[in-house]
Scaffold this motif. Structure first.
Motif, PDB file in Angstrom:
ATOM      1  N   VAL A  28      21.369  26.327 -21.239  1.00  0.00           N
ATOM      2  CA  VAL A  28      20.256  27.150 -21.721  1.00  0.00           C
ATOM      3  C   VAL A  28      20.443  27.485 -23.197  1.00  0.00           C
ATOM      4  CG1 VAL A  28      19.135  29.401 -21.498  1.00  0.00           C
ATOM      5  CG2 VAL A  28      19.701  28.081 -19.450  1.00  0.00           C
ATOM      6  N   ALA A  29      21.671  27.858 -23.578  1.00  0.00           N
ATOM      7  CA  ALA A  29      21.929  28.192 -24.978  1.00  0.00           C
ATOM      8  C   ALA A  29      21.697  26.986 -25.880  1.00  0.00           C
ATOM      9  CB  ALA A  29      23.362  28.705 -25.137  1.00  0.00           C
ATOM     10  N   ALA A  30      22.091  25.795 -25.412  1.00  0.00           N
ATOM     11  CA  ALA A  30      21.866  24.584 -26.195  1.00  0.00           C
ATOM     12  C   ALA A  30      20.380  24.293 -26.350  1.00  0.00           C
ATOM     13  CB  ALA A  30      22.578  23.396 -25.545  1.00  0.00           C
ATOM     14  N   GLY A  31      19.621  24.513 -25.274  1.00  0.00           N
ATOM     15  CA  GLY A  31      18.176  24.312 -25.359  1.00  0.00           C
ATOM     16  C   GLY A  31      17.533  25.251 -26.349  1.00  0.00           C
ATOM     17  N   ILE A  32      17.995  26.499 -26.378  1.00  0.00           N
ATOM     18  CA  ILE A  32      17.441  27.472 -27.327  1.00  0.00           C
ATOM     19  C   ILE A  32      17.822  27.098 -28.758  1.00  0.00           C
ATOM     20  CG2 ILE A  32      17.607  29.879 -28.078  1.00  0.00           C
ATOM     21  CD1 ILE A  32      17.829  30.641 -25.112  1.00  0.00           C
ATOM     22  N   ARG A  33      19.069  26.647 -28.961  1.00  0.00           N
ATOM     23  CA  ARG A  33      19.488  26.265 -30.312  1.00  0.00           C
ATOM     24  C   ARG A  33      18.724  25.057 -30.833  1.00  0.00           C
ATOM     25  NH1 ARG A  33      24.602  27.112 -28.215  1.00  0.00           N
ATOM     26  NH2 ARG A  33      25.003  24.876 -28.158  1.00  0.00           N
ATOM     27  N   SER A  34      18.263  24.188 -29.931  1.00  0.00           N
ATOM     28  CA  SER A  34      17.537  22.994 -30.369  1.00  0.00           C
ATOM     29  C   SER A  34      16.061  23.263 -30.612  1.00  0.00           C
ATOM     30  CB  SER A  34      17.681  21.876 -29.324  1.00  0.00           C
ATOM     31  OG  SER A  34      17.027  22.226 -28.111  1.00  0.00           O
ATOM     32  N   ALA A  35      15.564  24.449 -30.248  1.00  0.00           N
ATOM     33  CA  ALA A  35      14.136  24.768 -30.332  1.00  0.00           C
ATOM     34  C   ALA A  35      13.564  24.801 -31.744  1.00  0.00           C
ATOM     35  CB  ALA A  35      13.864  26.103 -29.633  1.00  0.00           C
ATOM     36  N   PRO A  36      14.306  25.202 -32.791  1.00  0.00           N
ATOM     37  CA  PRO A  36      13.692  25.294 -34.120  1.00  0.00           C
ATOM     38  C   PRO A  36      13.014  24.027 -34.598  1.00  0.00           C
ATOM     39  CG  PRO A  36      15.800  26.408 -34.129  1.00  0.00           C
ATOM     40  CD  PRO A  36      15.679  25.737 -32.796  1.00  0.00           C
ATOM     41  N   GLY A  37      13.539  22.872 -34.184  1.00  0.00           N
ATOM     42  CA  GLY A  37      12.892  21.634 -34.592  1.00  0.00           C
ATOM     43  C   GLY A  37      11.461  21.534 -34.101  1.00  0.00           C
ATOM     44  N   VAL A  38      11.169  22.148 -32.954  1.00  0.00           N
ATOM     45  CA  VAL A  38       9.813  22.154 -32.403  1.00  0.00           C
ATOM     46  C   VAL A  38       8.936  23.191 -33.102  1.00  0.00           C
ATOM     47  CG1 VAL A  38       8.468  22.573 -30.300  1.00  0.00           C
ATOM     48  CG2 VAL A  38      10.626  21.315 -30.171  1.00  0.00           C
ATOM     49  N   PHE A  39       9.541  24.289 -33.573  1.00  0.00           N
ATOM     50  CA  PHE A  39       8.773  25.415 -34.095  1.00  0.00           C
ATOM     51  C   PHE A  39       8.468  25.334 -35.584  1.00  0.00           C
ATOM     52  CE2 PHE A  39      10.695  28.331 -30.600  1.00  0.00           C
ATOM     53  CZ  PHE A  39       9.823  27.772 -29.670  1.00  0.00           C
TER      54      PHE A  39
END
Length: 432
Positions: A28-39
């Motif tokens: 879950v933490a890895a998924g959250i850390r990877s989110a900025p590329g989408v935002f």
């Protein structure tokens, strides 16, 4: 009898449940850390913020994620793994959730940069290392490899979903989905996570001693963690490892992890398809990292790193020109690059053990990982600035590729020429 105590007395070892909960938290933490590329692009379009401004928040996130790592073990020794995991996930959820209410760029820096970055610094690879060393006497390498792979799996699971949700319902809905994912696993961790095997009347998995382990944690102060850094800085191999991992972070999390999706959008590739590229990388990274661990037991680790950095450098130099081909050309890049994404970790860990001793791997690798995240932060911000100034990522990709080629040469020097003071350091046990 509590449910946790009941489960501890079943045929399977309770350590596997602890490892599963740790994997879930890391995922879950890895998924959250990877989110900025989408935002990045949605924030740019809605608020008119420059890509450099948005990248600043991401870079602060990456810096804190790296710098908190060496101290995380100290805090866990004092207040416990379960408490730290619950607290950190709650902080991450709070930070991500509040981003949906922001209206100014400083709020992005505060929430995504400081709050989320601080929380994610605890839910990191150091957590996996602590869990493995406490709960497993056998199969440590296997379990640690699986927990490390959670970084790739988190990216694989979350990015396509986030991109699809953001495209259909907006970035705020995607952020709330991340908040929900973090909150959802907190009750399970609070109920079933345990700090040590002795807490459920067991010994580590594979330890067949008849007595129940009674563990007395070693003193592990902040001053000893800083002392380890001071001793390491006196050794040339520390700087070669730190510098190469700095470049590793700059060429992975900082550049590709943050800016590949916006770069694809710049070239007319839809966001969902672009997120699919990162998901492909995550899938192949799982296999690449596992194979790298196998090779690190059999081949010279300096040569492995030389190949990894060299091939990564060539692929990054080629990347900006691959946009002129079809989407399938980028897919080939994603497969090739994905195999090399964090394949550098196993040989780097082995070289750290050779340079500083196995008993010092935890704290020294923590500081070298801090270098990785400093490199990631530099690239995340620097690439955003270059994109804002020039309107293109060309220079960022080319520069990153050249740095990887430099690292490929530098890693060959690790452990080759003893420097003054090395023999003294090799006899010092660092408090980890």
């Amino acid at each position: 009898m509590s449910l946790a105590s009941f489960l501890a007395r079943r045929s399977f070892h309770y350590g596997w449940l602890v490892a599963g909960l740790t994997f879930l938290a890391l995922l879950v933490a890895a998924g959250i850390r990877s989110a900025p590329g989408v935002f990045i692009v949605p924030l740019e379009q809605e608020f008119g913020w420059s890509r450099a401004t948005i990248s600043l928040a991401i870079s602060i996130n990456l810096v804190l994620y790296g710098l908190i790592g060496p101290f995380a073990a100290t805090v866990m020794e004092r207040i416990g793994i379960r408490q730290m995991m619950v607290f950190s996930l709650a902080v991450i959820a709070l930070g991500v959730g509040l981003t949906t209410l922001m209206s100014a760029s400083w709020q992005l820096v505060l929430l995504w940069g400081v709050v989320v970055g601080s929380g994610s610094g605890v839910i990191a690879l150091v957590l996996g290392a602590i869990v493995v060393n406490r709960w497993f006497f056998e199969k440590r390498g296997l379990v640690l490899g699986i927990l490390t792979a959670s970084t790739a799996t988190g990216q694989l699971v979350f990015l396509p979903m986030l991109a699809s949700v953001a495209d259909r319902f907006g970035w705020r809905t995607a952020a709330l989905a991340l908040t929900g994912a973090a909150l959802l696993i907190i009750p399970a961790i609070a109920a079933f996570m345990r700090d040590r095997p002795a807490d459920v009347g067991l010994r580590p998995f594979g330890d067949n001693s008849e007595t129940v382990e009674i563990s007395q944690p070693r003193a592990n102060s902040i001053s000893s963690t800083l002392n380890a850094l001071w001793l390491g800085m006196r050794k040339r191999d520390f700087w070669l490892l730190f510098g190469s991992f700095f470049i590793c972070g700059a060429s992975t999390n900082g550049l590709i992890g943050t800016h590949l999706i916006p770069a694809c959008i710049d070239h007319g590739i839809p966001e969902v398809k672009a997120a699919g590229l990162l998901a492909i990388m995550g899938l192949f990274d799982f296999f690449g990292t596992t194979m790298s661990g196998w090779l690190s037991d059999r081949w010279n680790n300096r040569y492995l790193l030389c190949w990894y950095y060299g091939l990564r450098g060539l692929s990054l130099i080629f990347l900006p020109f691959s946009f002129n081909f079809s989407f399938y050309g980028l897919s080939i890049f994603a497969v090739f690059y994905g195999l090399d994404w964090i394949a550098t970790v196993p040989p780097t860990v082995r070289l750290v053990a050779n340079a500083f001793g196995k008993e010092n791997v935890g704290v020294m690798f923590g500081w070298i990982v801090a270098g990785h995240q400093l490199g990631a932060a530099t690239a995340a911000f620097g690439a955003g600035v270059l994109r804002t100034w020039t309107g293109s990522y060309l220079q960022a990709f080319i520069l990153s590729g050249i740095l990887c080629l430099i690292a490929a040469v530098g890693v060959l020097q690790i452990g080759q020429t003893p420097t003054k003071g090395d023999s003294q350091l090799s006899s010092v046990t660092l408090n980890s």
